[in-house]
Design a protein around this motif. Structure first.
Motif, PDB file in Angstrom:
ATOM      1  N   PHE A   1      -1.196  -2.749   3.027  1.00 29.82           N
ATOM      2  CA  PHE A   1       0.220  -3.330   3.246  1.00 29.82           C
ATOM      3  C   PHE A   1       1.095  -2.024   3.175  1.00 29.82           C
ATOM      4  O   PHE A   1       2.387  -2.409   3.103  1.00 29.82           O
ATOM      5  N   GLY A   2       0.873  -0.924   3.417  1.00 26.68           N
ATOM      6  CA  GLY A   2       1.629   0.152   3.638  1.00 26.68           C
ATOM      7  C   GLY A   2       2.235   0.585   2.211  1.00 26.68           C
ATOM      8  O   GLY A   2       3.438   1.400   2.412  1.00 26.68           O
ATOM      9  N   VAL A   3       1.671   0.721   1.098  1.00 23.32           N
ATOM     10  CA  VAL A   3       2.347   1.019  -0.092  1.00 23.32           C
ATOM     11  C   VAL A   3       1.252   1.956  -0.843  1.00 23.32           C
ATOM     12  O   VAL A   3       1.665   2.205  -2.096  1.00 23.32           O
ATOM     13  N   GLN A   4       0.369   2.537  -0.246  1.00 24.50           N
ATOM     14  CA  GLN A   4      -0.679   3.663  -0.777  1.00 24.50           C
ATOM     15  C   GLN A   4       0.482   5.001  -1.198  1.00 24.50           C
ATOM     16  O   GLN A   4       1.077   5.467  -0.289  1.00 24.50           O
ATOM     17  N   SER A   5       0.238   5.334  -2.325  1.00 26.77           N
ATOM     18  CA  SER A   5       1.009   6.608  -2.762  1.00 26.77           C
ATOM     19  C   SER A   5       0.200   7.672  -2.083  1.00 26.77           C
ATOM     20  O   SER A   5      -0.932   7.836  -2.131  1.00 26.77           O
ATOM     21  N   ASP A   6       1.071   8.911  -2.205  1.00 28.81           N
ATOM     22  CA  ASP A   6       0.526  10.131  -1.529  1.00 28.81           C
ATOM     23  C   ASP A   6      -0.461  10.837  -2.437  1.00 28.81           C
ATOM     24  O   ASP A   6      -1.672  11.137  -1.980  1.00 28.81           O
ATOM     25  N   LYS A   7      -0.446  10.517  -3.669  1.00 28.73           N
ATOM     26  CA  LYS A   7      -1.232  11.129  -4.756  1.00 28.73           C
ATOM     27  C   LYS A   7      -2.587  10.258  -4.625  1.00 28.73           C
ATOM     28  O   LYS A   7      -3.731  10.658  -4.434  1.00 28.73           O
ATOM     29  N   ASN A   8      -2.627   8.974  -4.242  1.00 32.52           N
ATOM     30  CA  ASN A   8      -3.696   7.946  -4.243  1.00 32.52           C
ATOM     31  C   ASN A   8      -4.419   8.448  -2.868  1.00 32.52           C
ATOM     32  O   ASN A   8      -5.758   8.249  -2.938  1.00 32.52           O
ATOM     33  N   ARG A   9      -3.729   8.529  -1.824  1.00 37.72           N
ATOM     34  CA  ARG A   9      -4.342   8.858  -0.728  1.00 37.72           C
ATOM     35  C   ARG A   9      -5.212  10.134  -0.489  1.00 37.72           C
ATOM     36  O   ARG A   9      -6.265  10.198  -0.088  1.00 37.72           O
TER      37      ARG A   9
END
Length: 63
Positions: free
Chosen positions: A20-28
């Motif tokens: 859904f395009g809401v992945q945070s940079d930290k989690n990625r």
């Protein structure tokens, strides 16, 4: 923490957020730190199939 394996719930949460395009940079970055992409691929394919099937069922129920 990159050496520890993520739980199936964490993998699903990550796949859903990125779908859904809401992945945070930290989690990625945490996701890409794991050695194997196979669990993410399997859950991703399953997520897409279930999403498409649910959309088909929803549209058919409205017709």
């Amino acid at each position: 923490m990159p050496d520890s394996k993520p739980s199936w719930f964490q993998i699903f949460k990550s796949v859903a957020a990125s779908a859904f395009g809401v992945q945070s940079d930290k989690n990625r970055q945490q996701d890409f730190a794991h050695h194997s992409a196979l669990p993410f691929l399997l859950v991703g394919v399953l997520f897409v199939v279930l999403f498409v099937v649910s959309l088909i069922l929803l549209v058919n129920s409205l017709v």
